[in-house]
Design a protein around this motif. Structure first.
Motif, PDB file in Angstrom:
ATOM      1  N   ALA A  33       0.801  -1.221   0.000  1.00  0.00           N
ATOM      2  CA  ALA A  33       0.000   0.000   0.000  1.00  0.00           C
ATOM      3  C   ALA A  33       0.834   1.271   0.000  1.00  0.00           C
ATOM      4  O   ALA A  33       0.292   2.363  -0.170  1.00  0.00           O
ATOM      5  CB  ALA A  33      -0.937   0.010   1.205  1.00  0.00           C
ATOM      6  N   GLY A  34       2.151   1.148   0.164  1.00  0.00           N
ATOM      7  CA  GLY A  34       2.992   2.328   0.276  1.00  0.00           C
ATOM      8  C   GLY A  34       3.232   3.031  -1.044  1.00  0.00           C
ATOM      9  O   GLY A  34       2.685   2.662  -2.085  1.00  0.00           O
ATOM     10  N   VAL A  35       4.089   4.052  -1.005  1.00  0.00           N
ATOM     11  CA  VAL A  35       4.312   4.897  -2.169  1.00  0.00           C
ATOM     12  C   VAL A  35       5.347   4.276  -3.104  1.00  0.00           C
ATOM     13  O   VAL A  35       6.253   3.560  -2.685  1.00  0.00           O
ATOM     14  CB  VAL A  35       4.774   6.307  -1.749  1.00  0.00           C
ATOM     15  CG1 VAL A  35       3.670   7.006  -0.976  1.00  0.00           C
ATOM     16  CG2 VAL A  35       6.049   6.245  -0.918  1.00  0.00           C
ATOM     17  N   ALA A  36       5.211   4.581  -4.398  1.00  0.00           N
ATOM     18  CA  ALA A  36       6.160   4.133  -5.412  1.00  0.00           C
ATOM     19  C   ALA A  36       6.516   5.300  -6.309  1.00  0.00           C
ATOM     20  O   ALA A  36       5.721   6.222  -6.506  1.00  0.00           O
ATOM     21  CB  ALA A  36       5.569   2.987  -6.236  1.00  0.00           C
ATOM     22  N   PHE A  37       7.727   5.260  -6.865  1.00  0.00           N
ATOM     23  CA  PHE A  37       8.181   6.354  -7.731  1.00  0.00           C
ATOM     24  C   PHE A  37       9.313   5.874  -8.620  1.00  0.00           C
ATOM     25  O   PHE A  37      10.011   4.903  -8.309  1.00  0.00           O
ATOM     26  CB  PHE A  37       8.654   7.553  -6.892  1.00  0.00           C
ATOM     27  CG  PHE A  37       9.518   7.201  -5.713  1.00  0.00           C
ATOM     28  CD1 PHE A  37      10.893   7.046  -5.842  1.00  0.00           C
ATOM     29  CD2 PHE A  37       8.951   7.007  -4.459  1.00  0.00           C
ATOM     30  CE1 PHE A  37      11.679   6.709  -4.760  1.00  0.00           C
ATOM     31  CE2 PHE A  37       9.734   6.675  -3.362  1.00  0.00           C
ATOM     32  CZ  PHE A  37      11.106   6.529  -3.510  1.00  0.00           C
ATOM     33  N   PHE A  38       9.467   6.552  -9.740  1.00  0.00           N
ATOM     34  CA  PHE A  38      10.606   6.341 -10.634  1.00  0.00           C
ATOM     35  C   PHE A  38      11.771   7.161 -10.109  1.00  0.00           C
ATOM     36  O   PHE A  38      11.639   8.340  -9.815  1.00  0.00           O
ATOM     37  CB  PHE A  38      10.232   6.795 -12.045  1.00  0.00           C
ATOM     38  CG  PHE A  38      11.417   7.089 -12.938  1.00  0.00           C
ATOM     39  CD1 PHE A  38      12.412   6.149 -13.138  1.00  0.00           C
ATOM     40  CD2 PHE A  38      11.511   8.311 -13.594  1.00  0.00           C
ATOM     41  CE1 PHE A  38      13.495   6.420 -13.965  1.00  0.00           C
ATOM     42  CE2 PHE A  38      12.579   8.595 -14.424  1.00  0.00           C
ATOM     43  CZ  PHE A  38      13.580   7.653 -14.618  1.00  0.00           C
ATOM     44  N   GLY A  39      12.932   6.523  -9.982  1.00  0.00           N
ATOM     45  CA  GLY A  39      14.117   7.218  -9.519  1.00  0.00           C
ATOM     46  C   GLY A  39      14.252   7.136  -8.010  1.00  0.00           C
ATOM     47  O   GLY A  39      13.883   6.129  -7.405  1.00  0.00           O
ATOM     48  N   PRO A  40      14.747   8.209  -7.374  1.00  0.00           N
ATOM     49  CA  PRO A  40      15.175   9.456  -7.998  1.00  0.00           C
ATOM     50  C   PRO A  40      16.427   9.259  -8.848  1.00  0.00           C
ATOM     51  O   PRO A  40      17.269   8.422  -8.534  1.00  0.00           O
ATOM     52  CB  PRO A  40      15.475  10.362  -6.795  1.00  0.00           C
ATOM     53  CG  PRO A  40      15.865   9.419  -5.709  1.00  0.00           C
ATOM     54  CD  PRO A  40      15.014   8.202  -5.907  1.00  0.00           C
ATOM     55  N   VAL A  41      16.501  10.024  -9.921  1.00  0.00           N
ATOM     56  CA  VAL A  41      17.661   9.990 -10.800  1.00  0.00           C
ATOM     57  C   VAL A  41      18.737  10.883 -10.192  1.00  0.00           C
ATOM     58  O   VAL A  41      18.546  12.094 -10.075  1.00  0.00           O
ATOM     59  CB  VAL A  41      17.285  10.475 -12.215  1.00  0.00           C
ATOM     60  CG1 VAL A  41      18.520  10.520 -13.108  1.00  0.00           C
ATOM     61  CG2 VAL A  41      16.223   9.562 -12.814  1.00  0.00           C
ATOM     62  N   ILE A  42      19.838  10.283  -9.771  1.00  0.00           N
ATOM     63  CA  ILE A  42      20.927  11.046  -9.165  1.00  0.00           C
ATOM     64  C   ILE A  42      22.222  10.734  -9.906  1.00  0.00           C
ATOM     65  O   ILE A  42      22.444   9.599 -10.338  1.00  0.00           O
ATOM     66  CB  ILE A  42      21.079  10.748  -7.655  1.00  0.00           C
ATOM     67  CG1 ILE A  42      21.240   9.244  -7.397  1.00  0.00           C
ATOM     68  CG2 ILE A  42      19.878  11.289  -6.891  1.00  0.00           C
ATOM     69  CD1 ILE A  42      21.483   8.879  -5.942  1.00  0.00           C
ATOM     70  N   SER A  43      23.066  11.736 -10.053  1.00  0.00           N
ATOM     71  CA  SER A  43      24.313  11.560 -10.794  1.00  0.00           C
ATOM     72  C   SER A  43      25.520  11.384  -9.887  1.00  0.00           C
ATOM     73  O   SER A  43      26.609  11.074 -10.358  1.00  0.00           O
ATOM     74  CB  SER A  43      24.555  12.760 -11.715  1.00  0.00           C
ATOM     75  OG  SER A  43      24.616  13.958 -10.961  1.00  0.00           O
ATOM     76  N   ARG A  44      25.330  11.596  -8.589  1.00  0.00           N
ATOM     77  CA  ARG A  44      26.427  11.410  -7.642  1.00  0.00           C
ATOM     78  C   ARG A  44      25.888  10.783  -6.370  1.00  0.00           C
ATOM     79  O   ARG A  44      24.709  10.913  -6.055  1.00  0.00           O
ATOM     80  CB  ARG A  44      27.129  12.740  -7.343  1.00  0.00           C
ATOM     81  CG  ARG A  44      26.221  13.807  -6.778  1.00  0.00           C
ATOM     82  CD  ARG A  44      26.970  15.105  -6.507  1.00  0.00           C
ATOM     83  NE  ARG A  44      27.350  15.799  -7.741  1.00  0.00           N
ATOM     84  CZ  ARG A  44      28.046  16.927  -7.769  1.00  0.00           C
ATOM     85  NH1 ARG A  44      28.448  17.482  -6.638  1.00  0.00           N
ATOM     86  NH2 ARG A  44      28.341  17.498  -8.922  1.00  0.00           N
ATOM     87  N   LEU A  45      26.768  10.101  -5.641  1.00  0.00           N
ATOM     88  CA  LEU A  45      26.362   9.401  -4.439  1.00  0.00           C
ATOM     89  C   LEU A  45      26.435  10.333  -3.238  1.00  0.00           C
ATOM     90  O   LEU A  45      27.490  10.917  -2.962  1.00  0.00           O
ATOM     91  CB  LEU A  45      27.268   8.193  -4.217  1.00  0.00           C
ATOM     92  CG  LEU A  45      26.845   7.178  -3.154  1.00  0.00           C
ATOM     93  CD1 LEU A  45      25.520   6.531  -3.542  1.00  0.00           C
ATOM     94  CD2 LEU A  45      27.926   6.127  -2.973  1.00  0.00           C
ATOM     95  N   PRO A  46      25.340  10.509  -2.503  1.00  0.00           N
ATOM     96  CA  PRO A  46      25.387  11.362  -1.309  1.00  0.00           C
ATOM     97  C   PRO A  46      26.173  10.691  -0.186  1.00  0.00           C
ATOM     98  O   PRO A  46      26.308   9.460  -0.157  1.00  0.00           O
ATOM     99  CB  PRO A  46      23.906  11.517  -0.934  1.00  0.00           C
ATOM    100  CG  PRO A  46      23.246  10.297  -1.475  1.00  0.00           C
ATOM    101  CD  PRO A  46      23.999   9.936  -2.727  1.00  0.00           C
ATOM    102  N   ASP A  47      26.684  11.503   0.742  1.00  0.00           N
ATOM    103  CA  ASP A  47      27.316  10.911   1.913  1.00  0.00           C
ATOM    104  C   ASP A  47      26.227  10.364   2.835  1.00  0.00           C
ATOM    105  O   ASP A  47      25.033  10.467   2.537  1.00  0.00           O
ATOM    106  CB  ASP A  47      28.219  11.918   2.635  1.00  0.00           C
ATOM    107  CG  ASP A  47      27.479  13.144   3.171  1.00  0.00           C
ATOM    108  OD1 ASP A  47      26.290  13.024   3.551  1.00  0.00           O
ATOM    109  OD2 ASP A  47      28.085  14.233   3.228  1.00  0.00           O
ATOM    110  N   GLU A  48      26.636   9.766   3.949  1.00  0.00           N
ATOM    111  CA  GLU A  48      25.665   9.060   4.782  1.00  0.00           C
ATOM    112  C   GLU A  48      24.579   9.981   5.338  1.00  0.00           C
ATOM    113  O   GLU A  48      23.396   9.617   5.372  1.00  0.00           O
ATOM    114  CB  GLU A  48      26.401   8.340   5.916  1.00  0.00           C
ATOM    115  CG  GLU A  48      27.301   7.216   5.399  1.00  0.00           C
ATOM    116  CD  GLU A  48      27.852   6.352   6.501  1.00  0.00           C
ATOM    117  OE1 GLU A  48      27.440   6.536   7.664  1.00  0.00           O
ATOM    118  OE2 GLU A  48      28.678   5.482   6.198  1.00  0.00           O
ATOM    119  N   LYS A  49      24.946  11.180   5.767  1.00  0.00           N
ATOM    120  CA  LYS A  49      23.948  12.115   6.279  1.00  0.00           C
ATOM    121  C   LYS A  49      23.020  12.562   5.163  1.00  0.00           C
ATOM    122  O   LYS A  49      21.786  12.600   5.322  1.00  0.00           O
ATOM    123  CB  LYS A  49      24.628  13.320   6.918  1.00  0.00           C
ATOM    124  CG  LYS A  49      23.634  14.349   7.471  1.00  0.00           C
ATOM    125  CD  LYS A  49      24.349  15.550   8.070  1.00  0.00           C
ATOM    126  CE  LYS A  49      23.350  16.587   8.556  1.00  0.00           C
ATOM    127  NZ  LYS A  49      24.021  17.790   9.112  1.00  0.00           N
TER     128      LYS A  49
END
Length: 238
Positions: free
Chosen positions: A166-182
């Motif tokens: 029942a939860g939400v679904a989405f395409f992506g997110p399309v990201i070009s770089r990896l975020p740090d842990e925070k």
């Protein structure tokens, strides 16, 4: 049931980058992930590749389908928990190596690559024999259709389903770089918060940098070339 269903095609660089982010979020939030299939070759089967994609895309998409056939056999014989390590091994060989112009289009779908990935994931290399097993395509098509039923059809990969069914679904997110842990946790909260608003449909920009992946010749923390990815759903289906 897993906390997150993540639908991927192993050939897609943006799915791979998003999957790396999801693994960071998974570790910090103690989420379980079910790694599921969506084939760019199958969802684009109704299109004329010559008029819709660059020349090498048909071979790349076919390679992705071949690798998903192997993954399908792995899931049947070794269980769903084996797919995460296999996908990681695929991505390391396809997208975490530098560009090589000597490779022929479709090199990603070879028995050599599949066997090496299987071995790294602790799986029998004999399962590479399923690369050409078209009897697996019906299952992969059904799972691809399942993914698109969650978002609509005019998208690429990945598709993420949080708190199914029942939860939400989405395409992506399309990201070009990896975020740090925070940043990874903050980005997750923002994306899920936006997706949970019932009236939300789309947030998009077509100006985009190349992914920070060795396969694009772009190192981590190095800005990639910014391009106008007009008609992005077509370009993203790599």
């Amino acid at each position: 049931m897993a906390d997150i269903n993540f639908y991927f095609d192993p050939i897609c660089p943006f799915a791979w980058m998003t999957s790396k982010w999801i693994r960071i979020v998974q570790a910090h939030r103690d989420y379980t992930v079910d790694w599921r299939f969506i084939s760019l070759r199958l969802i684009n089967s109704h299109l004329d590749y010559d008029s819709h994609f660059p020349p090498e895309y048909e071979a790349q998409h076919t390679a992705g389908l071949r690798l998903l056939r192997v993954a399908s056999a792995v899931r049947e014989k070794r269980g769903r928990e084996a797919i995460g390590p296999l996908y990681a091994a695929y991505g390391a060989r396809i997208l975490e190596t530098g560009p090589d112009e000597s490779r022929k289009p479709g090199w990603q779908g070879t028995a050599e690559l599949a066997a090496a990935a299987l071995a790294e994931a602790g799986l029998p290399t004999s399962l590479a024999g399923f690369l050409a097993d078209t009897s697996r395509d019906a299952e992969i098509q059904a799972e691809s259709d399942e993914a698109l039923s969650l978002t609509g059809k005019d998208v690429g990969t990945p598709i993420v389903h949080f708190e199914p069914p029942a939860g939400v679904a989405f395409f992506g997110p399309v990201i070009s770089r990896l975020p740090d842990e925070k940043q990874a946790a903050e980005l997750w909260d923002h994306v899920v918060g936006l997706a949970r608003f019932p009236g939300f449909a789309e947030l998009k920009r077509s100006l985009r940098e190349q992914p920070q992946l060795p396969s694009f010749g772009v190192a981590a923390q190095e800005p990639g070339k910014v391009e106008d990815w007009h008609a992005g759903s077509r370009r993203l289906k790599k």
